[in-house]
Design an enzyme around this catalytic site. Structure first.
Site, PDB file in Angstrom:
ATOM      1  N   CYS A  75      -4.138  60.122   7.705  1.00 32.70           N
ATOM      2  CA  CYS A  75      -3.960  61.051   6.585  1.00 32.70           C
ATOM      3  C   CYS A  75      -4.432  62.453   6.931  1.00 32.70           C
ATOM      4  O   CYS A  75      -5.137  63.100   6.155  1.00 32.70           O
ATOM      5  CB  CYS A  75      -4.689  60.518   5.361  1.00 32.70           C
ATOM      6  SG  CYS A  75      -4.108  58.889   4.858  1.00 32.70           S
ATOM      7  N   ASN A  90     -12.330  53.178   7.514  1.00 29.64           N
ATOM      8  CA  ASN A  90     -10.963  53.061   8.021  1.00 29.64           C
ATOM      9  C   ASN A  90     -10.857  53.374   9.509  1.00 29.64           C
ATOM     10  O   ASN A  90      -9.944  52.899  10.182  1.00 29.64           O
ATOM     11  CB  ASN A  90     -10.023  53.981   7.239  1.00 29.64           C
ATOM     12  CG  ASN A  90     -10.320  55.448   7.445  1.00 29.64           C
ATOM     13  OD1 ASN A  90     -11.436  55.907   7.225  1.00 29.64           O
ATOM     14  ND2 ASN A  90      -9.324  56.197   7.882  1.00 29.64           N
ATOM     15  N   THR A 147       6.450  55.984 -16.121  1.00 24.87           N
ATOM     16  CA  THR A 147       7.121  54.691 -16.031  1.00 24.87           C
ATOM     17  C   THR A 147       6.740  53.984 -14.741  1.00 24.87           C
ATOM     18  O   THR A 147       6.827  54.559 -13.656  1.00 24.87           O
ATOM     19  CB  THR A 147       8.655  54.877 -16.085  1.00 24.87           C
ATOM     20  OG1 THR A 147       9.000  55.519 -17.310  1.00 24.87           O
ATOM     21  CG2 THR A 147       9.366  53.549 -15.984  1.00 24.87           C
TER      22      THR A 147
END
Length: 379
Positions: A319, A149, A235
């Protein structure tokens, strides 16, 4: 009139594709739960399965091999932590250039972590990897990235597959930066599992996927209520998944259509013309990113100056709590700390243009000119 800021940090997150935005908004208008059997639930289930097929097509996977997650980090953690548990791994093997999501997940297994080095060109030391694999007593979980990355270096995944695939060991590939840019053929390739991300290809943040072979179906992290065929509870975020699918269907054409590699070549040629001391890091690289440095031009200062000029770039991974710090990737490549402190990453994507590239080169030129003027005054 203020010029709009120019975004040159696609490896951190790519802007939302129009197709993804349309799918997101239209799905938000639907009511229900994809697990419900009534018509509202079935409508959302159809949305999920359409997206599953779109993501599978881009990944060269079978539909049933796609497990939707809340992020690529979750998919990576599920593969490594869950995989180590299911396959009875005795150690985890990573490279020195892995994203923090891989390194932290390896630590979280509680198993010994074996780190394979990088060569000076940024590629994984395959001789060292071969030695580790050959000398292992138990089952290793080998977790490696396809595209770095920070540098864009493309790892020799074919050789990694040939080295680890025929063994008893488990192979996981972090394909986040490769997805949508290189041809993936997950179904026919050696890795047992592979992770991909939504927001790197023009979908919203908050959705990713873990690709799993049938023998890895029991690899779980969140048991929940049996969603995703029991492979990831909770969900499903139907709107985000719909946008992910739409982005996957659209990104390949958008990426090649903008001729991104030609734009990177234009950018690098412009930078080389500015300074004979310029260093570009990495050997074989993906054609959407360049990581470079000019000695003496610190990245923290350069990034602030570029931001004031309306140019958004980074010094590496996003990050790390937004902090600018030394790159572990460049350190593993043997780059001197004082040069690594000058490294900037420019990454392009589906909406990048030649004007964007030229504006960056002009902006960086102004930084170099100010630096040289200060040095002249100090002499």
């Amino acid at each position: 009139m203020t010029r709009p800021a120019i975004y040159l940090d696609h490896n951190a997150a790519s802007p939302l594709l129009p197709e993804a935005r349309e799918a997101l908004v239209s799905t938000l208008a639907l009511t229900g739960n994809p697990s419900s059997v009534h018509s509202h639930g079935r409508a959302l289930r159809n949305v999920l399965e359409t997206a599953r097929g779109q993501v599978a097509a881009l990944a060269g996977a079978e539909r049933k091999q796609v497990v939707f997650t809340g992020s690529a980090t979750e998919a990576i953690t599920q593969a490594i932590v869950g995989g180590a548990r299911v396959f009875g791994s005795t150690a985890v093997v990573i490279s020195a250039g892995e994203h923090a999501a891989v390194a932290k997940a390896a630590e979280a297994t509680g198993l010994p972590v074996i780190t394979v080095g990088l060569l000076a060109d940024g590629s994984i030391d395959l001789d060292q990897l071969a030695e580790v694999v050959a000398q292992a007593d138990g089952n290793l979980l080998v977790a490696l990235h396809w595209v770095n990355n920070e540098t864009g270096v493309v790892q020799p995944v074919g050789r990694i597959n040939a080295l680890v695939g025929p063994t008893r060991h488990t192979l996981f590939i972090d394909a986040v930066q490769a997805f949508g840019k290189l041809e993936l053929d997950f179904a026919a390739s050696a890795p047992d599992m592979m992770a991909v991300s939504g927001h790197k290809i023009g979908a919203p943040a908050g959705v990713g996927a873990l690709l799993v072979k049938s023998h890895a179906d029991l690899v779980r992290l969140i048991p929940g209520g049996g969603q995703e065929q029991g492979r990831r509870g909770g969900t499903e975020a139907a709107a985000l998944i719909a946008a992910f699918g739409a982005a996957a269907a659209a990104i390949a054409g958008r990426y090649s259509g903008t001729d991104v590699p030609a734009l990177i070549a234009r950018l690098e040629a412009g930078l080389v013309a500015l300074s004979p001391d310029l260093v570009i890091f990495g050997g074989e690289r993906l054609g959407n990113v360049t990581n470079f440095a000019v000695p003496g031009v610190k990245n923290a200062t350069a990034m602030m100056a570029l931001d004031l000029l309306g140019l958004s770039v980074s010094s590496g991974s996003a990050c790390s709590s937004g902090k600018v710090g030394p790159s572990h990737v460049l350190a593993a490549m043997g780059v001197a700390p004082e040069l690594a402190e000058c490294a900037l990453r420019v990454s392009l994507g589906w909406n990048s243009t030649a004007d964007d590239v030229d504006a960056f080169v002009a902006g960086y030129q102004s930084i170099l000119e100010r630096q040289r003027a200060r040095q002249g005054q100090a002499a």
